[in-house]
Design a protein around this motif. Structure first.
Motif, mmCIF file in Angstrom:
data_model
loop_
_atom_site.group_PDB
_atom_site.id
_atom_site.type_symbol
_atom_site.label_atom_id
_atom_site.label_comp_id
_atom_site.label_asym_id
_atom_site.label_seq_id
_atom_site.Cartn_x
_atom_site.Cartn_y
_atom_site.Cartn_z
ATOM 1 N N LEU A 1 12.329 -5.849 -2.019
ATOM 2 C CA LEU A 1 12.485 -7.130 -2.710
ATOM 3 C C LEU A 1 11.304 -7.334 -3.667
ATOM 4 C CD1 LEU A 1 14.057 -9.811 -2.941
ATOM 5 C CD2 LEU A 1 12.589 -10.718 -1.128
ATOM 6 N N VAL A 2 10.091 -7.004 -3.160
ATOM 7 C CA VAL A 2 8.875 -7.212 -3.950
ATOM 8 C C VAL A 2 8.120 -5.894 -4.028
ATOM 9 C CG1 VAL A 2 6.678 -8.457 -4.090
ATOM 10 C CG2 VAL A 2 8.709 -9.595 -3.125
ATOM 11 N N GLU A 3 7.700 -5.510 -5.235
ATOM 12 C CA GLU A 3 6.748 -4.404 -5.353
ATOM 13 C C GLU A 3 5.511 -4.962 -6.037
ATOM 14 O OE1 GLU A 3 8.053 -0.783 -7.240
ATOM 15 O OE2 GLU A 3 6.197 0.251 -6.699
ATOM 16 N N ARG A 4 4.373 -4.877 -5.368
ATOM 17 C CA ARG A 4 3.154 -5.480 -5.896
ATOM 18 C C ARG A 4 2.108 -4.402 -6.161
ATOM 19 N NH1 ARG A 4 -0.915 -8.405 -2.199
ATOM 20 N NH2 ARG A 4 -2.112 -7.558 -3.922
ATOM 21 N N SER A 5 1.008 -4.804 -6.792
ATOM 22 C CA SER A 5 -0.070 -3.860 -7.052
ATOM 23 C C SER A 5 -0.810 -3.559 -5.758
ATOM 24 C CB SER A 5 -1.030 -4.466 -8.066
ATOM 25 O OG SER A 5 -1.489 -5.708 -7.571
ATOM 26 N N GLY A 6 -1.589 -2.487 -5.748
ATOM 27 C CA GLY A 6 -2.358 -2.144 -4.561
ATOM 28 C C GLY A 6 -1.850 -0.906 -3.845
ATOM 29 N N HIS A 7 -1.070 -0.064 -4.545
ATOM 30 C CA HIS A 7 -0.576 1.166 -3.903
ATOM 31 C C HIS A 7 -1.747 2.070 -3.522
ATOM 32 C CE1 HIS A 7 3.757 0.989 -5.666
ATOM 33 N NE2 HIS A 7 3.306 -0.201 -5.281
ATOM 34 N N GLU A 8 -1.648 2.635 -2.344
ATOM 35 C CA GLU A 8 -2.677 3.567 -1.893
ATOM 36 C C GLU A 8 -2.099 4.963 -1.695
ATOM 37 O OE1 GLU A 8 -4.289 1.598 1.557
ATOM 38 O OE2 GLU A 8 -5.162 -0.014 0.349
ATOM 39 N N LEU A 9 -0.792 5.082 -1.884
ATOM 40 C CA LEU A 9 -0.117 6.373 -1.723
ATOM 41 C C LEU A 9 0.860 6.533 -2.886
ATOM 42 C CD1 LEU A 9 0.752 6.210 2.102
ATOM 43 C CD2 LEU A 9 -1.038 7.587 1.039
ATOM 44 N N PRO A 10 1.212 7.772 -3.238
ATOM 45 C CA PRO A 10 2.136 7.971 -4.368
ATOM 46 C C PRO A 10 3.580 7.647 -3.991
ATOM 47 C CG PRO A 10 1.538 10.077 -3.435
ATOM 48 C CD PRO A 10 0.741 9.056 -2.696
ATOM 49 N N THR B 1 0.821 -1.216 0.000
ATOM 50 C CA THR B 1 0.000 0.000 0.000
ATOM 51 C C THR B 1 0.854 1.265 0.000
ATOM 52 O OG1 THR B 1 -0.053 0.080 2.406
ATOM 53 C CG2 THR B 1 -1.798 -1.181 1.324
ATOM 54 N N GLY B 2 2.070 1.158 0.529
ATOM 55 C CA GLY B 2 2.933 2.325 0.676
ATOM 56 C C GLY B 2 2.825 2.978 2.044
ATOM 57 N N ALA C 1 13.355 -6.173 -7.011
ATOM 58 C CA ALA C 1 13.773 -7.426 -7.631
ATOM 59 C C ALA C 1 12.593 -8.145 -8.286
ATOM 60 C CB ALA C 1 14.426 -8.325 -6.581
ATOM 61 N N ILE C 2 11.445 -8.152 -7.641
ATOM 62 C CA ILE C 2 10.329 -8.978 -8.121
ATOM 63 C C ILE C 2 9.062 -8.129 -8.208
ATOM 64 C CG2 ILE C 2 8.986 -11.086 -7.676
ATOM 65 C CD1 ILE C 2 11.288 -11.877 -5.689
ATOM 66 N N ARG C 3 8.381 -8.206 -9.355
ATOM 67 C CA ARG C 3 7.062 -7.554 -9.490
ATOM 68 C C ARG C 3 6.036 -8.622 -9.837
ATOM 69 N NH1 ARG C 3 8.162 -1.931 -9.921
ATOM 70 N NH2 ARG C 3 10.267 -1.551 -10.691
ATOM 71 N N PRO C 4 5.440 -9.265 -8.826
ATOM 72 C CA PRO C 4 4.535 -10.388 -9.090
ATOM 73 C C PRO C 4 3.162 -9.885 -9.554
ATOM 74 C CG PRO C 4 4.592 -9.948 -6.755
ATOM 75 C CD PRO C 4 5.532 -8.965 -7.384
ATOM 76 N N ASP C 5 2.456 -10.782 -10.224
ATOM 77 C CA ASP C 5 1.101 -10.481 -10.665
ATOM 78 C C ASP C 5 0.145 -11.046 -9.618
ATOM 79 O OD1 ASP C 5 -0.177 -9.152 -12.583
ATOM 80 O OD2 ASP C 5 -0.152 -10.748 -14.100
ATOM 81 N N LEU C 6 -0.382 -10.201 -8.756
ATOM 82 C CA LEU C 6 -1.245 -10.695 -7.679
ATOM 83 C C LEU C 6 -2.633 -10.082 -7.786
ATOM 84 C CD1 LEU C 6 1.130 -10.454 -4.567
ATOM 85 C CD2 LEU C 6 0.572 -12.487 -5.883
ATOM 86 N N GLU C 7 -3.622 -10.863 -7.343
ATOM 87 C CA GLU C 7 -4.979 -10.314 -7.285
ATOM 88 C C GLU C 7 -5.176 -9.596 -5.956
ATOM 89 O OE1 GLU C 7 -7.914 -13.325 -8.225
ATOM 90 O OE2 GLU C 7 -6.500 -14.152 -9.680
ATOM 91 N N ALA C 8 -6.297 -8.864 -5.861
ATOM 92 C CA ALA C 8 -6.520 -8.012 -4.686
ATOM 93 C C ALA C 8 -6.508 -8.791 -3.373
ATOM 94 C CB ALA C 8 -7.832 -7.259 -4.843
ATOM 95 N N GLY C 9 -7.099 -9.987 -3.333
ATOM 96 C CA GLY C 9 -7.195 -10.737 -2.084
ATOM 97 C C GLY C 9 -5.912 -11.474 -1.718
ATOM 98 N N GLU C 10 -4.974 -11.563 -2.638
ATOM 99 C CA GLU C 10 -3.747 -12.330 -2.379
ATOM 100 C C GLU C 10 -2.718 -11.476 -1.655
ATOM 101 O OE1 GLU C 10 -3.216 -15.702 -5.753
ATOM 102 O OE2 GLU C 10 -2.941 -13.641 -6.412
ATOM 103 N N HIS C 11 -1.918 -12.142 -0.864
ATOM 104 C CA HIS C 11 -0.830 -11.405 -0.216
ATOM 105 C C HIS C 11 0.455 -12.212 -0.318
ATOM 106 C CE1 HIS C 11 -1.070 -13.997 3.391
ATOM 107 N NE2 HIS C 11 -2.363 -14.008 3.120
#
Lengths: 334, 181
Positions: B124-133, B99-100, B140-150
C-alpha cells in the motif's frame, strides 16, 4: 526485596526453564502461543526455521530417555541449532571428571544451552546456577521434582482440543508420589486457572503434602474420574520406588488400570493422556491407549513445538541481554 | 488518512495489480498477506480481484533478522499457506515497505514451503529508507517522510493510515517489534 527467580531476566523474560513454579499465567500462555506458531513449521517442505543458527545446544542426559531426548534434539534441529547429545554414562564422568569440570569444558566449546535430565531433584537448577551467564538451562526432568516441558506439551494438547482451562475438570491418575510430571502438571493446570484438578492414587503413591498442591484427592478411580474432561495417566515409576508400595502390577491394574468400561464415568468427550512410555495392562488397557479418546501420539508431536518455543524464547532472551550489554558498553565509550 | 481515501487507494491498487498480472502473463496466482497489516490489505485485494485460490497468511517472526538483538517477537501466530506454493505465481502483500527486511524474511519463509515460479510484491505504501535491494511492483502511496517519521496502517476495520514520529531508538525498536518495518 524478594529474590529474583533464576529462570527470568531483569525484564521478566524466560532465560532458563527449570520448573513451572514461580512462572505466572501470562508467561505460560506465551509459551503455549509460541508453540502454536511452531506447529506450523511441520507443514513446511523444509521443516526448519533459522532462529537459532550458529547456536550450540547440548543434551546432557544423566538418565535414560528416548522420547524426551529425541524430541529435544529434533526441536533444536528445527531451530537450525547445532546439537550435541552426550550420553553421560559413556563420557568423561565415568573416568572421574566432576560435573562442574564437564560443564566448564562444554562452555569452552561455546555451548549456548544445556538440556538436562538427571535422577537427582534440583540437578538442572544446580547447573543453571553454576553455568556461565550466556548459557541457558532447560530441565528435561530432575528426580521427582519437575519436568516442565512435558507439563507444557500436555497443556498445549489440552488447550488445542478442549479450549479454555477455566471450564475444565482434569484428573491425574497413578504414581503421584514419584512423578515429576504430575508435580509440574499440577502447577501448570492451577496457574492456567483449571476449574478442578483431581489426583487419584492409592495412599502409598501420594505425597504427604498432596492436598497443599491445590488438588482434590481421590483413592477410588471410578469415583475420581466421574464427569472429568481430561484423564492423565501416569507411568508407574518402578525405578524410583523403594520397598513395597504396591502388592503387584496385576493388583494395581485391577484397582487403578484405565479400561473402556471405567472410562464411561467420565464425560463422553473425555480425552486420555499419558506421558509415555506406557506399561500396557498396568496403567491402562491397550483398548484405551489405542482408542479414539487417546491423544497420546498428539502429545508427542506437540512436544516438539513446545520445546522449540521454550528453547527459542530462552536463546532470544540471552541474545537481547548480550545486545543490551554491548550497547551500554559502546554507549560508555563512544 | 480516513477509510474512504484508503478504500480508493486499494481499489486503484487492485486495478494496477490486475494490469500488472495480465502484462506478466500470470495465471491463477496465490495471494499471501504478511501479518498483520498486510493480511488486512490482502483480504480486500483478494476480494476485489476475485482470486480463485484461498488467501495465505505469513507470520515472519521466525525469520526476522533482529532475533539476535531483541529476541523473539512476543506475538507469534502460525503461518498458513493453504495451497502448495511450489511452481506457482505468488502475490506477496504488505502494508508498508520501508527497510525491506520484512520482505527478505517473507521470501525466505515462502521458499521453505516450496519453490515458486515468481513472486510479485504489492505494498500500500512504499517509503524512503530501504536498506536492502527490494522494491515493490505495485504501490498505491509514496509519501515524503523524514528519517524519524514512521507510517502505520491501523485496522482491521476500518483501515487508517497514521504518521508519527519515534522519539528515540529504543521506542522505535519496540514499535518495530510490535509491528513491522
Amino acid at each position: 526485596m524478594a529474590r529474583r527467580d533464576i529462570q527470568l531476566d531483569e525484564e521478566g523474560r524466560l532465560r532458563h526453564f527449570l520448573t513451572i513454579e514461580g512462572l505466572d499465567q501470562p508467561l505460560l500462555t506465551e509459551i503455549l502461543d509460541k508453540a502454536e506458531g511452531f506447529i506450523g513449521v511441520s507443514q513446511q517442505a523444509i521443516k526448519k526455521v533459522p532462529l537459532c543458527r550458529g547456536k550450540i545446544i547440548t543434551n546432557l542426559f544423566f538418565e535414560t530417555s528416548t522420547r524426551t531426548r529425541t524430541t529435544f534434539e529434533l526441536a533444536a534441529k528445527r531451530l537450525s541449532a547445532d546439537v550435541l547429545s552426550l550420553n553421560i554414562s559413556t563420557s568423561a564422568t565415568t573416568k572421574g571428571e566432576t560435573l562442574l569440570d564437564t560443564l566448564r569444558n562444554l562452555e569452552a566449546m561455546h555451548c549456548d544451552m544445556f538440556v538436562v535430565r538427571h535422577a537427582d531433584s534440583g540437578a538442572a537448577h544446580f547447573i543453571a546456577q553454576h553455568s556461565a551467564p550466556h548459557v541457558s538451562v532447560i530441565n528435561a526432568g530432575d528426580g521427582r521434582h519437575a519436568h516442565p516441558t512435558q507439563a507444557m506439551l500436555d497443556m498445549l494438547t489440552i488447550r488445542r482440543i478442549k479450549g479454555e482451562f477455566v471450564k475444565l475438570r482434569v484428573a491425574i491418575v497413578g504414581d503421584i508420589l514419584n512423578s515429576r510430571v504430575a508435580r509440574s502438571q499440577i502447577h501448570a493446570l492451577n496457574t492456567l486457572g483449571t476449574s478442578e484438578v483431581r489426583v487419584i492414587a492409592p495412599y502409598t503413591l501420594l505425597p504427604a503434602e498432596s492436598r497443599s498442591l491445590g488438588v482434590h484427592v481421590y483413592h477410588d478411580l471410578q469415583e475420581g474420574i466421574r464427569d472429568v474432561d481430561v484423564v492423565i495417566m501416569l507411568r508407574l515409576q518402578r525405578e524410583r520406588m523403594r520397598g513395597a508400595m504396591l502388592p503387584s502390577e496385576h493388583e494395581y491394574f485391577q484397582l487403578y488400570g484405565l479400561t473402556e468400561q471405567r472410562l464411561r464415568a467420565a464425560k463422553p468427550d473425555v480425552i486420555v493422556m499419558h506421558p509415555g512410555p506406557i506399561n500396557r495392562g498396568v496403567e491402562m488397557d491397550s483398548q484405551v491407549a489405542d482408542g479414539p479418546r487417546s491423544v497420546i501420539l498428539q502429545q508427542v508431536s506437540h512436544g516438539i513445538a513446545v520445546r522449540m518455543a521454550v528453547m527459542s524464547m530462552c536463546i532470544g532472551t540471552q541474545n537481547a541481554r548480550i545486545a543490551r550489554r554491548e550497547a551500554s558498553v559502546s554507549g560508555l565509550n563512544p | 488518512m480516513g477509510p474512504d481515501e484508503i478504500r480508493a487507494f486499494i481499489e486503484a491498487m487492485a486495478s494496477d495489480l490486475a494490469k500488472y498480472l495480465a502484462r506478466a502473463g500470470v495465471e491463477k496466482p496465490i495471494m499471501v498477506g504478511i501479518r498483520t497489516g498486510g493480511v488486512w490489505l490482502a483480504e480486500r485485494l483478494h476480494g476485489l480481484l476475485e482470486l480463485e485460490e484461498p488467501l495465505g497468511t505469513l507470520d515472519i517472526s521466525f525469520y526476522r533478522d533482529d532475533f539476535t538483538r531483541i529476541g523473539l517477537n512476543p506475538e507469534v501466530h502460525p503461518s498458513n499457506l493453504p495451497v502448495p506454493v511450489g511452481d506457482r505465481h505468488i502475490i506477496l502483500v504488505d502494508d508498508v515497505l520501508h527497510t525491506g527486511r520484512t520482505i527478505r524474511a517473507a521470501l525466505n519463509e515462502i521458499f521453505d514451503y516450496g519453490r515458486p515460479t515468481s513472486v510479485v510484491l504489492a505494498a500500500l505504501v512504499e517509503r524512503s529508507g530501504h536498506e536492502l535491494p527490494i522494491q515493490a511492483d505495485v504501490v498505491a502511496i509514496r509519501p515524503d517522510l523524514e528519517a524519524g517519521e514512521h507510517i502505520t496502517l491501523t485496522g482491521p476495520e476500518p483501515l487508517g493510515l497514521v504518521i508519527g514520529r519515534a522519539s528515540n531508538r529504543v521506542s522505535r525498536e519496540h514499535e518495530q517489534q510490535a509491528g513491522k518495518t
